[in-house]
Design a protein around this motif. Structure first.
Motif, PDB file in Angstrom:
ATOM      1  N   TYR A 172      40.157  52.409  60.927  1.00 18.47           N
ATOM      2  CA  TYR A 172      40.414  52.351  58.993  1.00 18.47           C
ATOM      3  C   TYR A 172      42.153  52.528  58.227  1.00 18.47           C
ATOM      4  O   TYR A 172      41.582  52.080  57.167  1.00 18.47           O
ATOM      5  CB  TYR A 172      39.403  53.531  58.662  1.00 18.47           C
ATOM      6  CG  TYR A 172      39.727  53.534  57.568  1.00 18.47           C
ATOM      7  CD1 TYR A 172      38.801  53.616  56.760  1.00 18.47           C
ATOM      8  CD2 TYR A 172      40.031  55.370  57.109  1.00 18.47           C
ATOM      9  CE1 TYR A 172      37.938  53.506  55.182  1.00 18.47           C
ATOM     10  CE2 TYR A 172      40.006  55.709  55.757  1.00 18.47           C
ATOM     11  CZ  TYR A 172      39.115  55.238  54.674  1.00 18.47           C
ATOM     12  OH  TYR A 172      38.353  54.788  53.145  1.00 18.47           O
ATOM     13  N   SER A 180      36.176  50.671  58.756  1.00 22.80           N
ATOM     14  CA  SER A 180      35.329  51.030  58.019  1.00 22.80           C
ATOM     15  C   SER A 180      34.615  52.494  57.879  1.00 22.80           C
ATOM     16  O   SER A 180      34.936  52.923  59.446  1.00 22.80           O
ATOM     17  CB  SER A 180      34.157  49.726  57.475  1.00 22.80           C
ATOM     18  OG  SER A 180      33.520  49.794  58.261  1.00 22.80           O
ATOM     19  N   VAL A 181      34.397  53.618  57.105  1.00 22.71           N
ATOM     20  CA  VAL A 181      33.999  54.447  57.007  1.00 22.71           C
ATOM     21  C   VAL A 181      32.415  54.400  57.230  1.00 22.71           C
ATOM     22  O   VAL A 181      31.793  55.565  58.474  1.00 22.71           O
ATOM     23  CB  VAL A 181      33.399  54.727  55.271  1.00 22.71           C
ATOM     24  CG1 VAL A 181      32.432  56.359  55.483  1.00 22.71           C
ATOM     25  CG2 VAL A 181      34.560  55.249  54.638  1.00 22.71           C
ATOM     26  N   ALA A 182      32.391  53.029  57.503  1.00 24.82           N
ATOM     27  CA  ALA A 182      30.618  52.961  58.824  1.00 24.82           C
ATOM     28  C   ALA A 182      30.688  52.976  59.737  1.00 24.82           C
ATOM     29  O   ALA A 182      30.449  53.851  60.971  1.00 24.82           O
ATOM     30  CB  ALA A 182      30.357  52.110  57.993  1.00 24.82           C
ATOM     31  N   ASP A 183      32.489  52.590  60.280  1.00 23.96           N
ATOM     32  CA  ASP A 183      32.547  53.023  62.170  1.00 23.96           C
ATOM     33  C   ASP A 183      32.471  54.001  62.391  1.00 23.96           C
ATOM     34  O   ASP A 183      32.467  54.427  63.359  1.00 23.96           O
ATOM     35  CB  ASP A 183      33.725  51.590  62.074  1.00 23.96           C
ATOM     36  CG  ASP A 183      33.730  50.003  61.183  1.00 23.96           C
ATOM     37  OD1 ASP A 183      32.472  50.241  62.046  1.00 23.96           O
ATOM     38  OD2 ASP A 183      34.549  50.086  61.477  1.00 23.96           O
ATOM     39  N   ALA A 185      31.515  56.481  60.456  1.00 19.44           N
ATOM     40  CA  ALA A 185      29.875  57.282  60.661  1.00 19.44           C
ATOM     41  C   ALA A 185      29.007  56.638  62.533  1.00 19.44           C
ATOM     42  O   ALA A 185      28.247  58.267  62.982  1.00 19.44           O
ATOM     43  CB  ALA A 185      29.197  56.953  59.531  1.00 19.44           C
ATOM     44  N   ASP A 186      29.322  56.264  62.647  1.00 22.14           N
ATOM     45  CA  ASP A 186      29.236  55.578  64.040  1.00 22.14           C
ATOM     46  C   ASP A 186      29.252  56.477  64.484  1.00 22.14           C
ATOM     47  O   ASP A 186      28.435  56.821  65.983  1.00 22.14           O
ATOM     48  CB  ASP A 186      28.724  54.307  64.156  1.00 22.14           C
ATOM     49  CG  ASP A 186      27.684  53.046  62.915  1.00 22.14           C
ATOM     50  OD1 ASP A 186      27.063  53.559  62.165  1.00 22.14           O
ATOM     51  OD2 ASP A 186      28.008  51.960  62.965  1.00 22.14           O
ATOM     52  N   SER A 191      25.533  60.161  58.644  1.00 27.23           N
ATOM     53  CA  SER A 191      25.817  58.934  57.535  1.00 27.23           C
ATOM     54  C   SER A 191      27.042  58.817  57.309  1.00 27.23           C
ATOM     55  O   SER A 191      27.661  59.208  56.861  1.00 27.23           O
ATOM     56  CB  SER A 191      24.551  60.259  56.504  1.00 27.23           C
ATOM     57  OG  SER A 191      25.237  60.556  55.855  1.00 27.23           O
ATOM     58  N   THR A 192      27.273  57.426  55.945  1.00 25.92           N
ATOM     59  CA  THR A 192      27.923  57.183  55.512  1.00 25.92           C
ATOM     60  C   THR A 192      28.674  57.601  54.961  1.00 25.92           C
ATOM     61  O   THR A 192      30.011  58.395  54.678  1.00 25.92           O
ATOM     62  CB  THR A 192      27.910  55.915  55.220  1.00 25.92           C
ATOM     63  OG1 THR A 192      27.208  54.323  55.611  1.00 25.92           O
ATOM     64  CG2 THR A 192      29.216  55.046  54.495  1.00 25.92           C
ATOM     65  N   SER A 193      28.050  58.025  53.956  1.00 21.46           N
ATOM     66  CA  SER A 193      28.511  59.230  53.003  1.00 21.46           C
ATOM     67  C   SER A 193      28.830  60.515  53.206  1.00 21.46           C
ATOM     68  O   SER A 193      29.858  61.337  52.637  1.00 21.46           O
ATOM     69  CB  SER A 193      27.058  60.108  51.599  1.00 21.46           C
ATOM     70  OG  SER A 193      26.253  60.780  52.398  1.00 21.46           O
TER      71      SER A 193
END
Length: 214
Positions: A172, A180-183, A185-186, A191-193
């Motif tokens: 990141y 990414s932030v989604a990575d 979060a996973d 959640s992404t937020s």
């Protein structure tokens, strides 16, 4: 003046009732004693890394509890607790009362049994305090640095540290950015937020520490 961070594991007879509940069957893994009243009544502000129901169930097992009020946040739950007694073991309170150091919030209780806290004092006073606490439990000195009254005692939470470590490992912070932030979060199963908020708060804490240290 020195500022020391300690971690200690106490035998069962000295474990705080709230932490004992965490160690048994609570979904709460971390509880932070953020503030405590300077008056005789035991009024405290805690933070729990669980939802309102988990925090309520945990503190209800503390015999001295008179009443509690909870406020849910993005990462956990705040609890305003009113007790008849702080319920720290007498041998521990005796060492604290006799010490020549001052304690800084937060006091962090982990479900693993460890307690992390910070103290400020002269080297001789911290050394004497170390000897006295080490006689009660398995004590580790995690960090010692000069005391700076301008520096915030706040530390990264376990979740914030995990978010930063995950962000680094996923690329990141690479240039160009690979993760990414989604990575994040996973990896954290959130959640992404929530992942984004964890990263922002962690980054703010690290930057304040860096700027404050000069």
């Amino acid at each position: 003046m020195k500022h020391a961070q300690f971690s200690v594991d106490y035998p069962d007879r000295l474990v705080h009732p709230l932490q004992r509940g965490m160690m048994r069957d609570s979904p709460v893994d971390r509880a932070e004693l953020l503030m405590w009243s300077p008056t005789a009544d035991a009024t405290t502000l805690f933070w729990f890394d669980g939802d309102r129901d988990a925090a309520d169930a945990l503190v209800s097992g503390v015999d001295s509890l008179v009443r509690a009020h909870f406020v849910e946040g993005a990462e956990g739950t705040y609890g305003f607790l009113h007790q008849r007694d702080y319920e720290f073991a007498d041998p521990l309170l005796g060492v604290i009362a006799d010490s020549r150091v001052i304690f800084l919030p937060p006091v962090v209780f982990h479900a693993t049994g460890s307690v992390r806290f910070e103290a400020v004092g002269e080297v001789s006073a911290l050394s004497a305090f170390y000897d006295d606490i080490a006689a009660l439990g398995d004590l580790t000195v995690e960090r010692v640095q000069p005391f700076d009254r301008r520096r915030s005692p706040s530390q990264l939470t376990d979740r914030q540290r995990a978010a930063l470590e995950t962000a680094v490992s996923t690329g990141y912070y690479e240039i160009p950015r690979e993760g990414s932030v989604a990575d994040v979060a996973d990896a954290l199963d959130c959640s992404t937020s929530t992942a984004g908020e964890l990263l922002r708060k962690a980054e703010a804490t690290v930057l304040r520490e860096f700027v404050g240290s000069g």
